[in-house]
Design a protein around this motif. Structure first.
Motif, PDB file in Angstrom:
ATOM      1  N   ASP A 148       0.620   2.254 -22.320  1.00 35.27           N
ATOM      2  CA  ASP A 148      -0.402   1.459 -21.603  1.00 35.27           C
ATOM      3  C   ASP A 148       0.139   0.160 -20.873  1.00 35.27           C
ATOM      4  O   ASP A 148       0.176  -1.031 -21.375  1.00 35.27           O
ATOM      5  N   PRO A 149       1.260   0.466 -20.116  1.00 35.74           N
ATOM      6  CA  PRO A 149       1.803  -0.703 -19.669  1.00 35.74           C
ATOM      7  C   PRO A 149       1.059  -1.311 -18.443  1.00 35.74           C
ATOM      8  O   PRO A 149      -0.129  -1.003 -18.034  1.00 35.74           O
ATOM      9  N   PRO A 150       1.375  -2.584 -18.334  1.00 40.90           N
ATOM     10  CA  PRO A 150       0.362  -3.231 -17.264  1.00 40.90           C
ATOM     11  C   PRO A 150       0.613  -2.502 -15.874  1.00 40.90           C
ATOM     12  O   PRO A 150       1.720  -2.318 -15.573  1.00 40.90           O
ATOM     13  N   LEU A 151      -0.534  -2.294 -15.010  1.00 32.13           N
ATOM     14  CA  LEU A 151      -0.633  -1.655 -13.744  1.00 32.13           C
ATOM     15  C   LEU A 151      -0.879  -2.555 -12.680  1.00 32.13           C
ATOM     16  O   LEU A 151      -1.971  -3.155 -13.019  1.00 32.13           O
ATOM     17  N   LEU A 152      -0.398  -2.466 -11.612  1.00 31.47           N
ATOM     18  CA  LEU A 152      -0.750  -3.213 -10.736  1.00 31.47           C
ATOM     19  C   LEU A 152      -1.789  -2.451  -9.755  1.00 31.47           C
ATOM     20  O   LEU A 152      -1.837  -1.197  -9.587  1.00 31.47           O
ATOM     21  N   ASP A 153      -2.690  -3.212  -9.309  1.00 29.17           N
ATOM     22  CA  ASP A 153      -4.021  -2.456  -8.547  1.00 29.17           C
ATOM     23  C   ASP A 153      -3.627  -2.252  -7.189  1.00 29.17           C
ATOM     24  O   ASP A 153      -4.047  -3.020  -6.099  1.00 29.17           O
ATOM     25  N   ILE A 154      -2.858  -1.295  -6.880  1.00 25.66           N
ATOM     26  CA  ILE A 154      -2.385  -0.881  -5.711  1.00 25.66           C
ATOM     27  C   ILE A 154      -2.421   0.581  -5.389  1.00 25.66           C
ATOM     28  O   ILE A 154      -2.164   1.300  -6.530  1.00 25.66           O
ATOM     29  N   SER A 155      -2.818   1.273  -4.587  1.00 28.11           N
ATOM     30  CA  SER A 155      -2.793   2.535  -4.159  1.00 28.11           C
ATOM     31  C   SER A 155      -2.542   2.760  -2.751  1.00 28.11           C
ATOM     32  O   SER A 155      -2.580   2.102  -2.007  1.00 28.11           O
ATOM     33  N   ALA A 156      -1.725   4.126  -2.727  1.00 28.46           N
ATOM     34  CA  ALA A 156      -1.217   4.536  -1.440  1.00 28.46           C
ATOM     35  C   ALA A 156      -2.585   4.587  -0.414  1.00 28.46           C
ATOM     36  O   ALA A 156      -2.270   4.273   0.704  1.00 28.46           O
ATOM     37  N   THR A 157      -3.554   5.195  -1.047  1.00 26.61           N
ATOM     38  CA  THR A 157      -4.745   5.388  -0.235  1.00 26.61           C
ATOM     39  C   THR A 157      -5.189   4.014   0.278  1.00 26.61           C
ATOM     40  O   THR A 157      -5.563   3.813   1.753  1.00 26.61           O
ATOM     41  N   GLY A 158      -5.104   3.111  -0.365  1.00 21.95           N
ATOM     42  CA  GLY A 158      -5.580   1.639   0.193  1.00 21.95           C
ATOM     43  C   GLY A 158      -4.707   0.923   1.335  1.00 21.95           C
ATOM     44  O   GLY A 158      -4.991   0.351   2.127  1.00 21.95           O
ATOM     45  N   ILE A 159      -3.499   1.374   0.991  1.00 18.17           N
ATOM     46  CA  ILE A 159      -2.263   1.037   1.923  1.00 18.17           C
ATOM     47  C   ILE A 159      -2.587   1.712   3.435  1.00 18.17           C
ATOM     48  O   ILE A 159      -2.627   1.184   4.482  1.00 18.17           O
ATOM     49  N   ARG A 160      -2.651   2.903   3.225  1.00 17.86           N
ATOM     50  CA  ARG A 160      -2.914   3.579   4.516  1.00 17.86           C
ATOM     51  C   ARG A 160      -4.283   3.260   5.181  1.00 17.86           C
ATOM     52  O   ARG A 160      -4.099   3.273   6.269  1.00 17.86           O
ATOM     53  N   ASP A 161      -5.494   3.166   4.219  1.00 20.19           N
ATOM     54  CA  ASP A 161      -6.636   2.725   4.851  1.00 20.19           C
ATOM     55  C   ASP A 161      -6.226   1.469   5.762  1.00 20.19           C
ATOM     56  O   ASP A 161      -6.852   1.077   7.026  1.00 20.19           O
ATOM     57  N   ARG A 162      -5.636   0.311   5.144  1.00 20.44           N
ATOM     58  CA  ARG A 162      -5.440  -0.990   5.678  1.00 20.44           C
ATOM     59  C   ARG A 162      -4.639  -0.848   7.123  1.00 20.44           C
ATOM     60  O   ARG A 162      -4.954  -1.192   8.083  1.00 20.44           O
ATOM     61  N   ILE A 163      -3.486   0.257   7.086  1.00 23.88           N
ATOM     62  CA  ILE A 163      -2.559   0.079   8.126  1.00 23.88           C
ATOM     63  C   ILE A 163      -3.426   0.853   9.392  1.00 23.88           C
ATOM     64  O   ILE A 163      -3.517   0.282  10.520  1.00 23.88           O
ATOM     65  N   LEU A 164      -4.396   1.586   9.047  1.00 26.86           N
ATOM     66  CA  LEU A 164      -4.987   2.484   9.917  1.00 26.86           C
ATOM     67  C   LEU A 164      -6.234   1.619  10.617  1.00 26.86           C
ATOM     68  O   LEU A 164      -6.451   1.624  11.660  1.00 26.86           O
ATOM     69  N   SER A 165      -6.639   0.691   9.616  1.00 25.90           N
ATOM     70  CA  SER A 165      -7.769  -0.239  10.281  1.00 25.90           C
ATOM     71  C   SER A 165      -7.094  -1.527  10.986  1.00 25.90           C
ATOM     72  O   SER A 165      -7.856  -2.406  11.050  1.00 25.90           O
ATOM     73  N   GLY A 166      -5.739  -1.731  11.192  1.00 23.11           N
ATOM     74  CA  GLY A 166      -5.216  -2.745  11.586  1.00 23.11           C
ATOM     75  C   GLY A 166      -4.909  -3.922  10.862  1.00 23.11           C
ATOM     76  O   GLY A 166      -4.739  -5.121  11.231  1.00 23.11           O
ATOM     77  N   ARG A 167      -5.161  -3.733   9.206  1.00 20.29           N
ATOM     78  CA  ARG A 167      -5.077  -4.947   8.560  1.00 20.29           C
ATOM     79  C   ARG A 167      -3.714  -5.039   7.791  1.00 20.29           C
ATOM     80  O   ARG A 167      -2.858  -3.770   8.024  1.00 20.29           O
ATOM     81  N   SER A 168      -3.252  -5.753   7.398  1.00 19.21           N
ATOM     82  CA  SER A 168      -1.929  -6.045   6.967  1.00 19.21           C
ATOM     83  C   SER A 168      -1.729  -5.419   5.407  1.00 19.21           C
ATOM     84  O   SER A 168      -2.321  -5.872   4.441  1.00 19.21           O
ATOM     85  N   PRO A 169      -0.796  -4.330   5.016  1.00 18.78           N
ATOM     86  CA  PRO A 169      -0.519  -4.014   3.607  1.00 18.78           C
ATOM     87  C   PRO A 169       0.726  -5.039   3.153  1.00 18.78           C
ATOM     88  O   PRO A 169       1.031  -4.580   2.111  1.00 18.78           O
ATOM     89  N   ARG A 170       0.849  -6.027   3.734  1.00 18.40           N
ATOM     90  CA  ARG A 170       2.292  -6.918   3.318  1.00 18.40           C
ATOM     91  C   ARG A 170       1.852  -7.154   1.663  1.00 18.40           C
ATOM     92  O   ARG A 170       0.941  -7.814   1.419  1.00 18.40           O
TER      93      ARG A 170
END
Ligand code: ATP
Length: 210
Positions: free
Chosen positions: A169-191
Motif C-alpha cells: 500500500d505505497p503512497p501513489l501520486l494521483d497521475i494517469s497517462a489518460t489525464g496527461i494525454r487529455d491535457r496535451i490534446l486540449s492544449g493544456r500543460s502536463p508539466r
C-alpha cells in the motif's frame, strides 16, 4: 530477486516512476525492470507506437541506474500475454531465483480472465499494489487466490522462487497517462506530471496531438 513492473506507459509519468522507486526500496532490490507491453490485450490501442513509448521510457530512466527497461514484449510482436513472458524470463533465470511481477489491484481484480492465469503463480510471485477504487470483490477468484497465497512481508518472497502474493500500500501520486494525454490534446500543460525530458520529446515529435 528479479522484479518486473509492466504497463502501457503511454506515456511514462511520475506516478509510474515514483511507484518503481518505492517498490525497489520496499522489496529490497537493486533494480526494478519496467516492461512496456506491445499490443495490450486488455485495453485500447495506445496513442504512441512501441518505439515512441520506449524512447520516452529511456529518457525517463536515463539517470537512474535503479530502473531498467525490458523490451522483450515489443520484440516478440503480437499480443503480450503475461504467462508467456514470465515463462521466458523464468527460462533465463533458472528454476530457483525469485521472480516477482507487480500489478495494481484494478488489474488483479480481473486476473482470472488472463490467458493461462493458473500458470502464473507457478512462475512468479505477485505484488499487488493497492490503488484507490472498489478493490477486490469478496469471494471472487482473485480474492480467494490472494487469501491462499498471501505473505505478510517482502522477505517471504526471497524464500521461494514463485507462488506468493504480497499486497503493498505505497503512497501513489494521483497521475494517469489518460489525464496527461487529455491535457496535451486540449492544449493544456502536463508539466510536472512527467519528467521534463519526456514532455520535451513529446513536443518535439508531436505525440498525442502536441
Ligand atoms: P492509462 O491512464 O492510460 O490507463 P496509466 O497511467 O494507468 O495509464 P498504465 O501504463 O496503464 O498507466 O499503468 C502501468 C502500471 O502502473 C499499472 O500497473 C498501473 O496500476 C500503474 N499505475 C498507473 N498510474 C499510477 C500511479 N499514478 N501511481 C502508481 N501506479 C500507477
Amino acid at each position: 530477486m528479479h522484479v518486473i513492473y509492466g504497463g502501457t506507459f503511454d506515456p511514462i509519468h511520475h506516478g509510474h516512476l515514483r511507484l518503481a522507486v518505492e517498490l525497489r526500496e520496499r522489496l529490497g532490490v537493486a533494480e526494478v525492470s519496467l516492461m512496456p507491453c506491445h499490443v495490450p490485450p486488455h485495453r485500447d490501442v495506445p496513442g504512441a507506437t512501441s518505439e515512441q513509448r520506449v524512447a520516452l521510457l529511456e529518457l525517463a530512466i536515463a539517470d537512474e541506474p535503479g530502473l531498467t527497461l525490458d523490451e522483450r514484449e515489443l520484440g516478440r510482436g503480437g499480443a503480450s500475454y503475461t504467462a508467456e513472458t514470465l515463462r521466458q524470463i523464468r527460462g533465463e533465470l533458472g528454476p530457483d531465483k525469485p521472480l516477482t511481477m507487480v500489478l495494481g489491484t484494478d488489474s488483479f481484480a480481473g486476473f482470472d480472465r488472463w490467458q493461462e492465469w493458473q500458470r502464473i503463480p507457478e512462475l512468479a510471485h505477485i505484488v499487488v499494489v493497492r490503488r484507490p477504487g472498489p478493490g477486490l470483490e469478496p469471494g471472487s477468484v482473485p480474492a480467494r487466490l490472494l487469501e491462499q497465497r498471501a505473505v505478510g512481508d517482502a522477505g517471504a518472497l526471497y524464500a521461494a522462487p514463485c507462488g506468493h502474493i504480497l499486497e503493498l500500500d505505497p503512497p501513489l501520486l494521483d497521475i494517469s497517462a489518460t489525464g496527461i494525454r487529455d491535457r496535451i490534446l486540449s492544449g493544456r500543460s502536463p508539466r510536472y506530471l512527467l519528467p521534463d525530458a519526456v514532455w520535451q520529446e513529446i513536443r518535439r515529435q508531436g505525440l498525442y496531438g502536441a
